[in-house]
Motif scaffolding. Structure first.
Motif, short mmCIF file in Angstrom:
data_model
loop_
_atom_site.label_atom_id
_atom_site.label_comp_id
_atom_site.label_asym_id
_atom_site.label_seq_id
_atom_site.Cartn_x
_atom_site.Cartn_y
_atom_site.Cartn_z
N HIS A 11 0.82 -1.21 0.00
CA HIS A 11 0.00 0.00 0.00
C HIS A 11 0.85 1.27 0.00
CE1 HIS A 11 -4.05 -1.65 0.28
NE2 HIS A 11 -3.55 -2.57 1.07
N ILE A 12 2.12 1.16 0.40
CA ILE A 12 2.99 2.33 0.43
C ILE A 12 3.61 2.60 -0.93
CG2 ILE A 12 5.15 3.26 1.38
CD1 ILE A 12 4.51 1.75 3.97
N PHE A 13 4.04 1.55 -1.63
CA PHE A 13 4.83 1.73 -2.84
C PHE A 13 4.14 2.56 -3.93
CE2 PHE A 13 6.53 0.45 -6.99
CZ PHE A 13 7.86 0.76 -6.80
N LEU A 18 3.76 9.41 -6.93
CA LEU A 18 3.33 10.80 -6.78
C LEU A 18 4.43 11.64 -6.16
CD1 LEU A 18 -0.29 10.20 -5.42
CD2 LEU A 18 0.39 10.75 -7.76
N ILE A 19 5.13 11.06 -5.18
CA ILE A 19 6.23 11.76 -4.52
C ILE A 19 7.38 11.94 -5.49
CG2 ILE A 19 7.90 11.63 -2.63
CD1 ILE A 19 5.78 9.95 -1.12
N PHE A 29 12.62 5.57 0.27
CA PHE A 29 12.03 5.04 -0.96
C PHE A 29 12.69 3.73 -1.38
CE2 PHE A 29 12.26 4.63 -5.59
CZ PHE A 29 10.90 4.54 -5.89
N ASP A 30 14.03 3.73 -1.46
CA ASP A 30 14.74 2.52 -1.87
C ASP A 30 14.54 1.39 -0.88
OD1 ASP A 30 15.61 3.79 -4.11
OD2 ASP A 30 17.69 4.03 -3.46
N SER A 31 14.40 1.73 0.40
CA SER A 31 14.19 0.70 1.42
C SER A 31 12.85 0.01 1.23
CB SER A 31 14.25 1.33 2.82
OG SER A 31 15.52 1.88 3.07
N ILE A 32 11.83 0.79 0.90
CA ILE A 32 10.49 0.22 0.66
C ILE A 32 10.54 -0.72 -0.54
CG2 ILE A 32 8.14 0.75 -0.07
CD1 ILE A 32 8.44 3.44 1.44
N ALA A 33 11.12 -0.26 -1.64
CA ALA A 33 11.17 -1.06 -2.86
C ALA A 33 12.03 -2.30 -2.69
CB ALA A 33 11.69 -0.21 -4.02
N HIS A 90 14.23 6.19 -12.09
CA HIS A 90 14.57 5.41 -10.90
C HIS A 90 13.35 4.61 -10.42
CE1 HIS A 90 17.02 4.42 -7.43
NE2 HIS A 90 16.07 4.83 -6.61
N TYR A 91 12.22 5.26 -10.40
CA TYR A 91 10.96 4.59 -10.00
C TYR A 91 10.59 3.50 -11.02
CZ TYR A 91 6.11 4.03 -8.54
OH TYR A 91 4.91 3.50 -8.12
N LEU A 92 10.81 3.78 -12.29
CA LEU A 92 10.55 2.80 -13.35
C LEU A 92 11.38 1.53 -13.12
CD1 LEU A 92 9.56 1.84 -16.17
CD2 LEU A 92 11.44 3.18 -17.16
#
Length: 219
Positions: A11-13, A18-19, A29-33, A90-92
């Motif tokens: 639910h976080i990723f 948007l961020i 961010f990297d920790s979540i992914a 990076h998100y991609l």
């Protein structure tokens, strides 16, 4: 426990896009992914939980959003010229890695990707993907896993988006990499693309495209 942890990350990723688009720095961010990738990579239960919760469909939606954003805000050439890596690219990369880990060794997951047209946003994103070395590497590895022992995945590679199928784009990349072969250049992209062609060669439509493109190239 694994399912509960995954449910939290799941639910976080999606919110991170948007961020990322707003260029707000997020330290975790990297920790979540990476946390999601690790859980999906080591736990078959987590993968099945992700599939049941339609995580694959959510990631494909993310790809469509990224594709729309990149088409309206930037050009592939700008990635090559820029010294600073785009946060959207990076998100991609993380989205592609998560997709790969979700359907790895799972035909059900691959079939869901095929049914929900994963290849369409990947094809549209291809100019940006091959403009970034890490994106190119991750996408080739994802397609290598996607086409491994899955007829429906192989068939989806033949779907034409715009003027070309993704299979034709992969063949074109093979041609470019072959023309640039040298002692100093890495062969990872070329080897990965050749493995993809090997995976899909059992499918008659894919085989027809491969023969046609190579015949045109060498004629």
């Amino acid at each position: 426990m694994v399912n509960k942890i995954f449910y939290l990350f799941y639910h976080i990723f999606p919110l991170c896009f948007l961020i990322t688009v707003k260029k707000i720095s997020v330290a975790n961010f990297d920790s979540i992914a990476s946390g999601l990738c690790v859980i999906l990579g080591i736990s078959s239960k987590a993968r099945m939980f992700a599939i049941d919760r339609k995580f694959i469909e959510s990631l494909i939606d993310n790809l469509n959003e990224i594709q729309y954003y990149l088409m309206t805000h930037t050009k592939p050439q700008s990635i090559l010229r820029s010294k600073k890596r785009s946060p959207v690219i990076h998100y991609l990369n993380w989205t592609i890695l998560l997709l790969c880990n979700t359907f790895s060794n799972c035909e059900v997951g691959k079939n869901i990707c095929a049914d929900h047209s994963l290849i369409v946003p990947i094809n549209k994103l291809w100019p940006w993907i091959i403009s970034d070395e890490m994106s190119r590497h991750h996408t080739i590895q994802m397609l290598l896993s996607y086409t491994n022992s899955c007829p429906k995945s192989s068939h989806s590679m033949c779907v034409t988006v715009g003027t070309n199928s993704l299979l034709a784009e992969v063949i074109d990349l093979v041609m470019k990499e072959m023309s640039l072969v040298s002692r100093s250049r890495s062969l990872l992209a070329l080897e990965g693309c050749l493995e993809i062609l090997k995976n899909v060669s059992n499918h008659i439509h894919c085989r027809t495209i491969i023969v046609k493109v190579f015949f045109q190239f060498y004629s």
